[in-house]
Design a protein around this motif. Structure first.
Motif, short mmCIF file in Angstrom:
data_model
loop_
_atom_site.label_atom_id
_atom_site.label_comp_id
_atom_site.label_asym_id
_atom_site.label_seq_id
_atom_site.Cartn_x
_atom_site.Cartn_y
_atom_site.Cartn_z
N LEU A 100 0.77 -1.39 0.02
CA LEU A 100 0.04 0.01 -0.05
C LEU A 100 0.93 1.31 -0.06
CD1 LEU A 100 -2.88 1.19 0.23
CD2 LEU A 100 -2.84 1.08 2.56
N CYS A 101 0.97 1.87 -1.22
CA CYS A 101 1.83 3.15 -1.34
C CYS A 101 3.05 2.68 -0.97
CB CYS A 101 1.05 4.44 -0.12
SG CYS A 101 -0.58 4.80 -0.61
N GLY A 102 3.67 1.74 -1.50
CA GLY A 102 5.03 1.33 -1.25
C GLY A 102 5.08 0.58 -0.04
N ARG A 103 4.32 0.47 0.98
CA ARG A 103 4.61 -0.05 2.45
C ARG A 103 4.15 -1.57 2.50
NH1 ARG A 103 4.85 1.86 7.45
NH2 ARG A 103 6.34 3.32 6.34
N LYS A 104 4.98 -2.35 2.75
CA LYS A 104 4.98 -3.82 2.65
C LYS A 104 3.94 -4.23 3.92
CE LYS A 104 7.63 -4.98 -0.66
NZ LYS A 104 7.35 -5.36 -1.94
N ARG A 105 3.17 -5.37 3.75
CA ARG A 105 1.99 -5.60 4.72
C ARG A 105 2.01 -6.92 5.02
NH1 ARG A 105 -3.68 -3.36 1.88
NH2 ARG A 105 -3.92 -3.24 4.27
N TYR A 106 3.33 -7.41 5.13
CA TYR A 106 3.35 -9.04 5.39
C TYR A 106 2.92 -9.25 6.86
CZ TYR A 106 5.96 -9.54 1.35
OH TYR A 106 6.45 -9.57 -0.08
N GLU A 107 3.07 -8.40 7.91
CA GLU A 107 2.49 -8.58 9.28
C GLU A 107 1.20 -8.78 9.42
OE1 GLU A 107 4.20 -5.67 11.95
OE2 GLU A 107 6.28 -6.19 11.36
N GLU A 108 0.60 -7.66 8.43
CA GLU A 108 -1.00 -7.71 8.41
C GLU A 108 -1.67 -9.06 7.89
OE1 GLU A 108 -3.36 -3.99 7.10
OE2 GLU A 108 -1.35 -3.45 6.60
N PHE A 109 -0.91 -9.42 6.88
CA PHE A 109 -1.54 -10.94 5.93
C PHE A 109 -1.12 -12.11 7.09
CE2 PHE A 109 -0.41 -8.38 2.05
CZ PHE A 109 -1.49 -8.13 1.85
N GLY A 110 0.07 -11.87 7.82
CA GLY A 110 0.38 -12.93 8.68
C GLY A 110 -0.59 -12.88 9.73
N ALA A 111 -0.80 -11.78 10.43
CA ALA A 111 -2.07 -11.61 11.54
C ALA A 111 -3.55 -12.15 10.93
CB ALA A 111 -1.97 -10.20 11.85
N PHE A 112 -3.98 -11.98 9.79
CA PHE A 112 -5.26 -12.39 9.15
C PHE A 112 -5.02 -13.70 9.15
CE2 PHE A 112 -6.93 -13.87 5.42
CZ PHE A 112 -8.27 -14.11 5.91
N LEU A 113 -4.09 -14.55 8.67
CA LEU A 113 -4.12 -15.88 8.24
C LEU A 113 -3.88 -16.75 9.73
CD1 LEU A 113 -1.59 -16.12 5.50
CD2 LEU A 113 -4.23 -16.64 5.43
N ASP A 114 -3.27 -15.96 10.74
CA ASP A 114 -3.26 -16.60 12.08
C ASP A 114 -4.65 -16.60 12.64
OD1 ASP A 114 -0.42 -17.04 12.26
OD2 ASP A 114 0.21 -15.45 13.36
N TRP A 115 -5.39 -15.27 12.53
CA TRP A 115 -6.81 -15.32 13.08
C TRP A 115 -7.67 -16.42 12.24
CZ3 TRP A 115 -11.01 -14.30 9.88
CH2 TRP A 115 -12.23 -13.82 10.60
N LEU A 116 -7.53 -16.52 10.93
CA LEU A 116 -8.40 -17.59 10.19
C LEU A 116 -8.09 -19.02 10.83
CD1 LEU A 116 -10.18 -17.66 7.74
CD2 LEU A 116 -8.19 -17.91 6.30
N ALA A 117 -6.82 -19.10 10.96
CA ALA A 117 -6.61 -20.56 11.49
C ALA A 117 -7.26 -20.78 13.01
CB ALA A 117 -5.08 -20.71 11.71
N GLU A 118 -7.01 -19.77 13.67
CA GLU A 118 -7.51 -19.90 15.03
C GLU A 118 -9.27 -19.86 14.74
OE1 GLU A 118 -6.30 -16.22 16.82
OE2 GLU A 118 -4.22 -17.05 16.91
N THR A 119 -9.74 -19.12 13.90
CA THR A 119 -11.31 -19.02 13.77
C THR A 119 -11.74 -20.59 13.24
OG1 THR A 119 -11.33 -16.83 13.19
CG2 THR A 119 -13.10 -18.08 12.29
N ILE A 120 -10.98 -21.16 12.42
CA ILE A 120 -11.14 -22.42 11.72
C ILE A 120 -11.36 -23.51 13.12
CG2 ILE A 120 -10.31 -24.41 10.51
CD1 ILE A 120 -9.42 -22.48 8.67
N GLU A 121 -10.40 -23.31 13.84
CA GLU A 121 -10.20 -24.27 15.13
C GLU A 121 -11.43 -23.99 16.12
OE1 GLU A 121 -6.36 -23.49 16.58
OE2 GLU A 121 -5.46 -24.29 14.77
N ARG A 122 -11.58 -22.71 16.37
CA ARG A 122 -12.57 -22.28 17.51
C ARG A 122 -14.02 -22.69 16.85
NH1 ARG A 122 -10.89 -17.72 17.76
NH2 ARG A 122 -12.31 -16.68 16.35
N GLN A 123 -14.23 -22.51 15.69
CA GLN A 123 -15.74 -22.64 15.07
C GLN A 123 -15.88 -24.11 14.65
OE1 GLN A 123 -17.98 -20.33 14.32
NE2 GLN A 123 -17.16 -18.62 15.38
N GLY A 124 -15.00 -25.19 14.59
CA GLY A 124 -14.98 -26.23 14.17
C GLY A 124 -15.54 -26.58 12.57
#
Length: 410
Positions: A16-40
């Motif tokens: 975004l405007c030259g700023r890398k966003r890997y930390e955001e993507f990593g945080a989302f994928l961690d949240w998605l994995a946790e949601t999969i586990e939590r929601q079954g």
């Protein structure tokens, strides 16, 4: 009861405007994995645009494969990934045999045999529990044969007809499978396309998929036997024509400042037999974006409010005051100094408008897109009539070819 989660448009690697966003993507994928586990969650569907371009960086690939490994070790029994228009089909398809051992099913390219896009997913007891019509982004060459002398209208019609016929063929095979396996098995389809009436926002990076803008798929292109259609491409979460079962999950992160403040979500679909029930799960905000517009007093006042609240936002500032401010960037840097905010983009509309007024009276910078600029060049050089029409069409074909035929160039 079968629990399915529908997501799309991760755009791993996007800046975004030259700023890398890997930390955001990593945080989302961690949240998605946790949601999969939590929601079954039993099945995860990813409806295209996993990556932001056809040659993703090593770090983007690491995020993707690390997530798939984590999902495979979770209660989730199956992951289905299809390619979007930003993805390289061959890149996604390359490890598909290896990923299949983890019950990760990847479809990067439209199959010559529609049966190859029909997946029968089985539960832990081996019994079939879901049929997926795993349809990826359908490129022009996948569904249309070019003929000499055809008009743009003919091309659009053949393209939409080709997409409709592809879904009809795949859905018919899926329905036959259900007749063989049991009437209570739901059929779900994926798609990465632009549905007619779909909403976009300025700056979200959503491209027209084909030359021209008429090739948008109507809701009746999806056969009635489909119990849920998981769509990708549009970044705004939405239903198609108000339907509960034809949905865009939207992008999980805001892809531009036009999406700042937009509610992001994934779709949770529960099946009791073949009857779906859809709820949205909100995605947390991992990096706040804020667009501030107005004259200098309004901009400075809003920055003070954000600073007082301890904001860590990335800012886009749009100056549209009457006075010409030549040192806008310097003023902004001073205003955010000592805060945790950062100005990523400055748009000084007043100066740009003054320049434009000299050539095109009444037109502002916000009125122009890339094609408008090309048209202005034609006008500036006095190109008119049939030559102008032909050059404009050649321009559109070149841009579409760049995006479609060479994924490495996206």
């Amino acid at each position: 009861m079968l629990k399915l989660l529908h997501t799309s448009d991760w755009h791993l690697g996007r800046a975004l405007c030259g700023r890398k966003r890997y930390e955001e993507f990593g945080a989302f994928l961690d949240w998605l994995a946790e949601t999969i586990e939590r929601q079954g969650i039993d099945v995860l569907l990813v409806a295209g645009d996993v990556f932001d371009n056809g040659a993703p960086s090593n770090r983007a690939q690491e995020l993707y494969y690390r997530f798939l490994c984590r999902a495979a070790a979770s209660p989730c029994r199956h992951v289905v990934v299809v390619a979007g228009n930003h993805d390289s089909p061959t890149f996604l398809d390359a490890p598909r045999s290896l990923l299949a051992t983890l019950n990760v099913h990847v479809v990067g390219s439209a199959a010559e045999d529609p049966e190859d896009e029909v997946l029968v997913l089985r539960g832990r007891d081996g019994a079939p529990e879901l049929i997926v019509c795993a349809v990826p982004y359908l490129r022009d060459r996948d569904v249309r044969t070019a003929e000499a002398g055809e008009s743009p209208e003919d091309k659009d019609r053949k393209l939409t007809d080709g997409i409709r016929e592809h879904y009809a063929a795949v859905a018919a095979l899926a329905e036959r499978r259900r007749e063989e396996l049991g009437p209570d098995i739901p059929i779900v389809a994926t798609g990465h396309l632009f549905a007619a009436g779909g909403r976009t926002v300025e700056g979200d990076g959503v491209r027209e998929l084909y030359i021209g803008s008429l090739a948008r798929v109507t809701a009746d292109a999806f056969p009635d036997c489909l119990d849920y259609v998981a769509l990708g491409h549009l970044h705004v979460p939405q239903r198609v024509n108000g339907s509960e079962i034809l949905r865009y999950s939207g992008s999980p992160l805001p892809m531009g400042f036009g999406e700042a403040g937009q509610r992001k979500s994934v779709c949770r679909v529960e099946f009791r037999g073949a009857v779906p029930s859809v709820t949205l799960i909100d995605v947390p905000v991992f990096q706040e974006l804020e667009r501030i517009a107005g004259d200098w007093d309004a901009i400075a006042g809003r920055i003070l409010e954000l600073a007082a609240a301890g904001s860590e936002s990335w800012l886009e500032v749009v100056y549209d005051g009457e006075a010409v401010v030549g040192d806008l960037r310097e003023r902004l840097e001073s205003a955010v100094s000592g805060t945790r905010m950062e100005v990523l983009r400055v748009r000084n509309g007043r100066i740009a408008d003054r320049v434009l007024e000299r050539a095109f009276e009444g037109e502002t910078l916000d009125d122009l897109n890339a094609e408008d600029v090309f048209e202005r060049c034609l006008a500036a050089h006095g190109v008119t009539g049939e030559q102008r029409t032909e050059l404009l069409r050649s321009y559109r074909e070149a841009v579409a070819s760049l995006h479609e035929d060479d994924p490495m160039a996206e």
